[in-house]
Design a protein around this motif. Structure first.
Motif, PDB file in Angstrom:
ATOM      1  N   GLY A  37       3.177  -6.194  29.283  1.00 49.80           N
ATOM      2  CA  GLY A  37       3.838  -5.553  30.471  1.00 49.80           C
ATOM      3  C   GLY A  37       2.736  -5.543  31.578  1.00 49.80           C
ATOM      4  N   ALA A  38       1.610  -5.411  31.202  1.00 48.88           N
ATOM      5  CA  ALA A  38       0.512  -5.512  32.322  1.00 48.88           C
ATOM      6  C   ALA A  38      -0.121  -6.513  32.454  1.00 48.88           C
ATOM      7  CB  ALA A  38      -0.444  -4.412  31.691  1.00 48.88           C
ATOM      8  N   LEU A  39       0.654  -8.008  32.181  1.00 47.27           N
ATOM      9  CA  LEU A  39      -0.138  -9.076  32.198  1.00 47.27           C
ATOM     10  C   LEU A  39      -0.253  -9.441  33.925  1.00 47.27           C
ATOM     11  CD1 LEU A  39       1.514 -11.322  29.611  1.00 47.27           C
ATOM     12  CD2 LEU A  39      -0.792 -10.502  29.401  1.00 47.27           C
ATOM     13  N   LYS A  69      13.578  -9.842  31.164  1.00 44.38           N
ATOM     14  CA  LYS A  69      12.914  -9.524  32.704  1.00 44.38           C
ATOM     15  C   LYS A  69      11.581 -10.365  32.882  1.00 44.38           C
ATOM     16  CE  LYS A  69      14.319  -4.847  31.420  1.00 44.38           C
ATOM     17  NZ  LYS A  69      13.762  -3.811  30.573  1.00 44.38           N
ATOM     18  N   ASN A  70      11.090 -11.219  32.062  1.00 45.21           N
ATOM     19  CA  ASN A  70       9.923 -11.947  32.365  1.00 45.21           C
ATOM     20  C   ASN A  70      10.288 -13.378  32.044  1.00 45.21           C
ATOM     21  OD1 ASN A  70       7.881  -9.939  33.227  1.00 45.21           O
ATOM     22  ND2 ASN A  70       9.114  -8.779  31.228  1.00 45.21           N
ATOM     23  N   THR A  71       9.531 -14.276  32.514  1.00 44.01           N
ATOM     24  CA  THR A  71       9.655 -15.495  32.126  1.00 44.01           C
ATOM     25  C   THR A  71       8.132 -16.278  31.530  1.00 44.01           C
ATOM     26  OG1 THR A  71      10.822 -16.124  34.219  1.00 44.01           O
ATOM     27  CG2 THR A  71       9.980 -18.097  33.214  1.00 44.01           C
ATOM     28  N   LEU A  72       8.499 -16.394  30.155  1.00 51.84           N
ATOM     29  CA  LEU A  72       7.196 -16.899  29.510  1.00 51.84           C
ATOM     30  C   LEU A  72       7.463 -18.188  28.768  1.00 51.84           C
ATOM     31  CD1 LEU A  72       6.119 -13.568  27.563  1.00 51.84           C
ATOM     32  CD2 LEU A  72       4.808 -14.574  29.665  1.00 51.84           C
ATOM     33  N   THR A  73       6.533 -18.939  28.628  1.00 51.38           N
ATOM     34  CA  THR A  73       6.483 -20.134  27.726  1.00 51.38           C
ATOM     35  C   THR A  73       5.655 -19.772  26.347  1.00 51.38           C
ATOM     36  OG1 THR A  73       6.582 -21.703  29.571  1.00 51.38           O
ATOM     37  CG2 THR A  73       5.818 -22.570  27.410  1.00 51.38           C
ATOM     38  N   VAL A  74       6.497 -19.936  25.271  1.00 46.56           N
ATOM     39  CA  VAL A  74       5.840 -19.289  24.102  1.00 46.56           C
ATOM     40  C   VAL A  74       5.709 -20.502  23.029  1.00 46.56           C
ATOM     41  CG1 VAL A  74       6.264 -17.617  22.109  1.00 46.56           C
ATOM     42  CG2 VAL A  74       6.851 -17.092  24.494  1.00 46.56           C
ATOM     43  N   ALA A  75       4.507 -20.539  22.378  1.00 43.13           N
ATOM     44  CA  ALA A  75       4.173 -21.381  21.170  1.00 43.13           C
ATOM     45  C   ALA A  75       3.914 -20.486  20.169  1.00 43.13           C
ATOM     46  CB  ALA A  75       3.018 -22.360  21.632  1.00 43.13           C
ATOM     47  N   ILE A  76       4.606 -20.684  18.948  1.00 44.81           N
ATOM     48  CA  ILE A  76       4.122 -20.063  17.801  1.00 44.81           C
ATOM     49  C   ILE A  76       3.434 -21.112  16.719  1.00 44.81           C
ATOM     50  CG2 ILE A  76       5.406 -18.657  15.997  1.00 44.81           C
ATOM     51  CD1 ILE A  76       7.610 -18.029  17.895  1.00 44.81           C
ATOM     52  N   CYS A  77       2.514 -20.725  16.235  1.00 44.05           N
ATOM     53  CA  CYS A  77       1.839 -21.521  15.005  1.00 44.05           C
ATOM     54  C   CYS A  77       2.113 -21.055  13.821  1.00 44.05           C
ATOM     55  CB  CYS A  77       0.301 -21.714  15.618  1.00 44.05           C
ATOM     56  SG  CYS A  77       0.227 -22.633  16.923  1.00 44.05           S
ATOM     57  N   THR A  78       2.759 -21.495  12.731  1.00 43.89           N
ATOM     58  CA  THR A  78       2.949 -20.852  11.536  1.00 43.89           C
ATOM     59  C   THR A  78       3.476 -21.936  10.452  1.00 43.89           C
ATOM     60  OG1 THR A  78       4.013 -18.930  10.198  1.00 43.89           O
ATOM     61  CG2 THR A  78       5.489 -20.009  11.981  1.00 43.89           C
TER      62      THR A  78
END
Length: 142
Positions: A37-39, A69-78
């Protein structure tokens, strides 16, 4: 002192979360969500690397609230099937969530469009957090 099950850090562009095999505690998760939230405005990408641990239902709800509420691009490695399924469910709320094989950090960074010195820094931070979560310490090099 108990080993962490989750750690996180940032670079200029990327919020990095590394999980061990166990789900994060509520305290670890709350700390992570506060940091998210503080990025700064330049940090719009998230990389998650996990050995199998992932957020529980309550914690996933906080992610869905955050991404609404926020726009993020997310990559998950697993390589963990359950975490891949969580990633699929999260992509219903944020179509910019994509899963990658556990060791394919380079492909995940390409997806996030993170290259050069920033990519090298991400690799370094992920390696350090993995060692700490696994209870190993990095050997000093000369």
């Amino acid at each position: 002192m108990t080993r962490p099950t989750m750690m996180f850090d940032t670079t200029e562009q990327v919020l990095i979360a590394v999980h061990g095999r166990e789900p994060p505690s509520d305290e670890e998760w709350d700390s992570y969500m506060q940091a998210a939230g503080a990025l700064p405005p330049t940090c719009t990408k998230t990389l998650v690397v996990t050995a199998g641990g992932g957020p529980n239902a309550k914690q996933r709800a906080s992610i869905n609230d955050f991404v609404s509420k926020n726009t993020l691009t997310v990559a998950i490695c697993t390589d963990a099937l359950l975490v891949r399924q969580i990633g699929t469910a999260l992509s219903w709320f944020n179509p910019r969530v994509k899963a990658f094989r556990g060791n394919d950090l380079s492909a995940a960074l390409r997806y996030l469009d993170v290259t050069g010195p920033e990519a090298a820094l991400v690799h370094q931070k992920v390696a350090k957090m993995r060692l700490e979560i696994e209870g190993k310490t990095a050997r000093a090099t000369r």
